[in-house]
Design a protein around this motif. Structure first.
Motif, PDB file in Angstrom:
ATOM      1  N   PRO A  16       0.832  -1.201   0.000  1.00 34.20           N
ATOM      2  CA  PRO A  16       0.000   0.000   0.000  1.00 34.20           C
ATOM      3  C   PRO A  16       0.866   1.250   0.000  1.00 34.20           C
ATOM      4  CG  PRO A  16      -0.692  -1.572   1.697  1.00 34.20           C
ATOM      5  CD  PRO A  16       0.605  -2.046   1.159  1.00 34.20           C
ATOM      6  N   ALA A  17       0.329   2.314  -0.542  1.00 31.21           N
ATOM      7  CA  ALA A  17       1.089   3.565  -0.606  1.00 31.21           C
ATOM      8  C   ALA A  17       1.460   4.015   0.794  1.00 31.21           C
ATOM      9  CB  ALA A  17       0.258   4.636  -1.305  1.00 31.21           C
ATOM     10  N   GLY A  18       2.734   4.313   0.950  1.00 28.03           N
ATOM     11  CA  GLY A  18       3.217   4.813   2.227  1.00 28.03           C
ATOM     12  C   GLY A  18       3.491   3.744   3.253  1.00 28.03           C
ATOM     13  N   ALA A  19       3.118   2.486   2.999  1.00 25.14           N
ATOM     14  CA  ALA A  19       3.351   1.421   3.968  1.00 25.14           C
ATOM     15  C   ALA A  19       4.790   0.946   3.864  1.00 25.14           C
ATOM     16  CB  ALA A  19       2.398   0.248   3.709  1.00 25.14           C
ATOM     17  N   PRO A  20       5.453   0.749   4.985  1.00 21.80           N
ATOM     18  CA  PRO A  20       6.837   0.292   4.938  1.00 21.80           C
ATOM     19  C   PRO A  20       6.932  -1.134   4.434  1.00 21.80           C
ATOM     20  CG  PRO A  20       6.011   0.252   7.192  1.00 21.80           C
ATOM     21  CD  PRO A  20       4.952   0.893   6.351  1.00 21.80           C
ATOM     22  N   VAL A  21       7.940  -1.391   3.645  1.00 21.93           N
ATOM     23  CA  VAL A  21       8.184  -2.738   3.142  1.00 21.93           C
ATOM     24  C   VAL A  21       9.139  -3.445   4.094  1.00 21.93           C
ATOM     25  CG1 VAL A  21       9.075  -4.096   1.226  1.00 21.93           C
ATOM     26  CG2 VAL A  21       7.818  -1.974   0.775  1.00 21.93           C
ATOM     27  N   ARG A  22       8.736  -4.549   4.640  1.00 21.87           N
ATOM     28  CA  ARG A  22       9.589  -5.275   5.566  1.00 21.87           C
ATOM     29  C   ARG A  22      10.739  -5.923   4.808  1.00 21.87           C
ATOM     30  NH1 ARG A  22       4.541  -7.298   7.915  1.00 21.87           N
ATOM     31  NH2 ARG A  22       4.091  -6.131   9.820  1.00 21.87           N
ATOM     32  N   ARG A  23      11.930  -5.722   5.312  1.00 19.76           N
ATOM     33  CA  ARG A  23      13.113  -6.344   4.742  1.00 19.76           C
ATOM     34  C   ARG A  23      13.661  -7.361   5.719  1.00 19.76           C
ATOM     35  NH1 ARG A  23      16.675  -1.256   3.337  1.00 19.76           N
ATOM     36  NH2 ARG A  23      15.744  -0.563   5.292  1.00 19.76           N
ATOM     37  N   THR A  78      24.358  -8.402  16.164  1.00 22.13           N
ATOM     38  CA  THR A  78      24.114  -7.753  14.871  1.00 22.13           C
ATOM     39  C   THR A  78      22.727  -8.083  14.341  1.00 22.13           C
ATOM     40  OG1 THR A  78      26.485  -7.869  14.357  1.00 22.13           O
ATOM     41  CG2 THR A  78      24.969  -7.504  12.523  1.00 22.13           C
ATOM     42  N   ALA A  79      22.371  -9.365  14.408  1.00 22.69           N
ATOM     43  CA  ALA A  79      21.069  -9.790  13.892  1.00 22.69           C
ATOM     44  C   ALA A  79      19.924  -9.166  14.681  1.00 22.69           C
ATOM     45  CB  ALA A  79      20.974 -11.316  13.935  1.00 22.69           C
ATOM     46  N   ARG A  80      20.088  -9.060  16.008  1.00 23.33           N
ATOM     47  CA  ARG A  80      19.029  -8.461  16.813  1.00 23.33           C
ATOM     48  C   ARG A  80      18.919  -6.955  16.548  1.00 23.33           C
ATOM     49  NH1 ARG A  80      14.795  -9.814  19.008  1.00 23.33           N
ATOM     50  NH2 ARG A  80      15.149  -8.570  20.889  1.00 23.33           N
ATOM     51  N   ALA A  81      20.035  -6.296  16.288  1.00 24.53           N
ATOM     52  CA  ALA A  81      19.980  -4.879  15.934  1.00 24.53           C
ATOM     53  C   ALA A  81      19.223  -4.689  14.619  1.00 24.53           C
ATOM     54  CB  ALA A  81      21.392  -4.312  15.826  1.00 24.53           C
ATOM     55  N   LEU A  82      19.477  -5.579  13.650  1.00 26.01           N
ATOM     56  CA  LEU A  82      18.745  -5.527  12.383  1.00 26.01           C
ATOM     57  C   LEU A  82      17.269  -5.846  12.590  1.00 26.01           C
ATOM     58  CD1 LEU A  82      21.366  -7.285  10.074  1.00 26.01           C
ATOM     59  CD2 LEU A  82      20.757  -4.852  10.072  1.00 26.01           C
ATOM     60  N   HIS A  83      16.990  -6.750  13.522  1.00 25.05           N
ATOM     61  CA  HIS A  83      15.604  -7.087  13.831  1.00 25.05           C
ATOM     62  C   HIS A  83      14.859  -5.857  14.345  1.00 25.05           C
ATOM     63  CE1 HIS A  83      12.368  -8.600  16.531  1.00 25.05           C
ATOM     64  NE2 HIS A  83      12.206  -9.482  15.579  1.00 25.05           N
ATOM     65  N   HIS A  86      14.362  -3.368  11.301  1.00 22.85           N
ATOM     66  CA  HIS A  86      13.477  -3.731  10.196  1.00 22.85           C
ATOM     67  C   HIS A  86      12.154  -4.349  10.645  1.00 22.85           C
ATOM     68  CE1 HIS A  86      16.532  -2.821   7.211  1.00 22.85           C
ATOM     69  NE2 HIS A  86      17.403  -3.520   7.910  1.00 22.85           N
ATOM     70  N   HIS A  87      12.080  -4.804  11.897  1.00 21.45           N
ATOM     71  CA  HIS A  87      10.846  -5.446  12.384  1.00 21.45           C
ATOM     72  C   HIS A  87      10.519  -4.913  13.770  1.00 21.45           C
ATOM     73  CE1 HIS A  87      10.980  -8.271   9.019  1.00 21.45           C
ATOM     74  NE2 HIS A  87      12.255  -8.472   9.303  1.00 21.45           N
ATOM     75  N   ARG A  88      10.447  -3.601  13.861  1.00 27.86           N
ATOM     76  CA  ARG A  88      10.231  -2.977  15.167  1.00 27.86           C
ATOM     77  C   ARG A  88       8.890  -3.372  15.769  1.00 27.86           C
ATOM     78  NH1 ARG A  88      12.219   2.998  15.274  1.00 27.86           N
ATOM     79  NH2 ARG A  88      14.030   1.783  14.603  1.00 27.86           N
ATOM     80  N   ASP A  89       7.891  -3.588  14.920  1.00 25.70           N
ATOM     81  CA  ASP A  89       6.586  -3.996  15.447  1.00 25.70           C
ATOM     82  C   ASP A  89       6.684  -5.344  16.154  1.00 25.70           C
ATOM     83  OD1 ASP A  89       7.135  -5.204  12.945  1.00 25.70           O
ATOM     84  OD2 ASP A  89       5.012  -5.713  12.700  1.00 25.70           O
TER      85      ASP A  89
END
Length: 377
Positions: A16-23, A78-83, A86-89
């Motif tokens: 959707p427009a403006g929705a963040p794309v999860r990486r 490192t992986a948890r920082a990226l988590h 990119h997946h703050r929710d």
């Protein structure tokens, strides 16, 4: 340890427009419980170094295990920082989940365990001076994180989680056990500090952390035992978490021993003698209860295996808590001179190594096949 990918979870065209794309979708379900693998690996090195019998080549093997634990810690941090990036929710959902939030205590214990192993065995490769510097950084970070977790997680449980007593689990012990790890490993740094106030301050702070953790665990343990007696065995997948109760028992016994070892020359003679007496008067009865709990938890695990218990990340619960009992028994053996404690420590260490190998193999196999990380069942 964790495969990373930059492919978006949702194609940009369908977002959707403006929705963040999860990486980095492979990291979405990477929770703080993964730090248990770091703890379980580091304790193999630390516990092995304290055994009374050291066969040829064992020290080198233990140093390799320490290096592996340090590598795992770096990868997971490192992986948890990226988590979180990119997946703050999902990361926030972990904090608001009564079954996942207590695992933030594992972050503190992972930092502390690797720091302690660096000083105990890692110094063989990097030198004592560098090992002290690394341990000082990890000990400070782990202690601050552990105290914060010991306060913040119960606060969230009271104000947000409010889990029913029927859900009481040994996992609830994790945040309050973290300061006990500081109390057990902090004394190793005492001889490397300048004599005087700094040594005394660290020693007494470790005693304060010992009390913080011990009393916190004593508040939680009746809930766990009451849940078992009134609600029956836990779900099959959660049965290995029963071994977590061994953590505060073995770690507190290790702590009083290490504090007594560091006390001479740092505190007045009568206090140092009292610390040495406490190490035996406290350690022996607590290890007796640990033997009782090991028998009960072991029987329930055998029961679960016969009913189809399969591998999951909870199997890492067989490692670190058992390792703390090894270090506790080894400390009692060196302090009392009784071969019984040395024999028990050696036998329990063999169980620790076997559990660690099984947990490593199971985790690696599921990582390769893509079954981990996965959402909790």
């Amino acid at each position: 340890m964790v495969a990373l990918t930059t492919r978006p979870a949702v194609p940009p065209a369908s977002s959707p427009a403006g929705a963040p794309v999860r990486r980095l979708p492979a990291l979405r379900h990477l929770g703080p419980n993964w730090y248990a693998s770091v703890m379980g690996t580091a304790i193999v090195a630390t516990a092995g170094a304290g055994l009374p019998w050291q066969p040829p080549g064992m020290r080198t093997a233990l140093t390799v295990v320490w290096a592996l634990s340090a590598l795992l810690l770096g990868v997971l941090l490192t992986a948890r920082a990226l988590h979180w990036a990119h997946h703050r929710d999902q990361a926030r959902a972990h904090l608001l989940d009564a079954s996942m939030a207590p695992f933030y205590g594992c972050l503190a214990m992972a930092l502390l365990a690797v720091g302690g192993a660096t000083l105990v065995v890692g110094s063989d490769w990097i030198g004592v001076r560098a090992a002290v510097a690394v341990d000082l950084v990890l000990f400070t970070a782990g202690t601050v994180t552990g105290v914060l977790a010991a306060v913040a997680v119960p606060y969230l449980m009271v104000t947000r989680h409010r889990p029913p007593l029927a859900d009481a689990s040994p996992v609830w012990l994790l945040p309050v056990v973290a300061p006990m790890v500081s109390a057990a490993l902090g004394p190793l740094l005492v001889p490397h500090l300048p004599a005087g106030q700094l040594r005394q301050t660290l020693l007494y702070c470790c005693y304060g952390l010992f009390g913080l953790s011990l009393l916190g665990a004593l508040l939680m343990l009746p809930l766990v035992v009451g849940r078992l007696l009134t609600g029956g065995p836990p779900a099959l997948a959660l049965t290995p978490t029963l071994f977590l109760v061994l953590g505060p028992l073995g770690q507190s016994t290790t702590a009083v021993h290490q504090l007594a070892e560091a006390a001479p020359g740092v505190v007045p003679g009568p206090y140092a003698g009292g610390f040495a007496t406490l190490a035996v008067l406290y350690g022996v009865p607590v290890m007796g209860f640990a033997a009782l709990w090991l028998g009960l938890a072991g029987a329930l695990v055998v029961r679960a295996l016969r009913r189809g218990l399969g591998f999951s990340l909870t199997w890492w619960g067989f490692t670190f808590p058992v390792g703390t009992c090894v270090t506790g028994l080894a400390g009692l053996g060196s302090r009392t001179g009784l071969g019984l404690f040395d024999l028990a420590a050696t036998g329990l260490y063999a169980l620790l190594v076997a559990a660690w190998l099984v947990a490593c193999a199971g985790t690696a196999r599921r990582l390769v096949t893509g079954r981990l990380p996965a959402p909790p069942a």
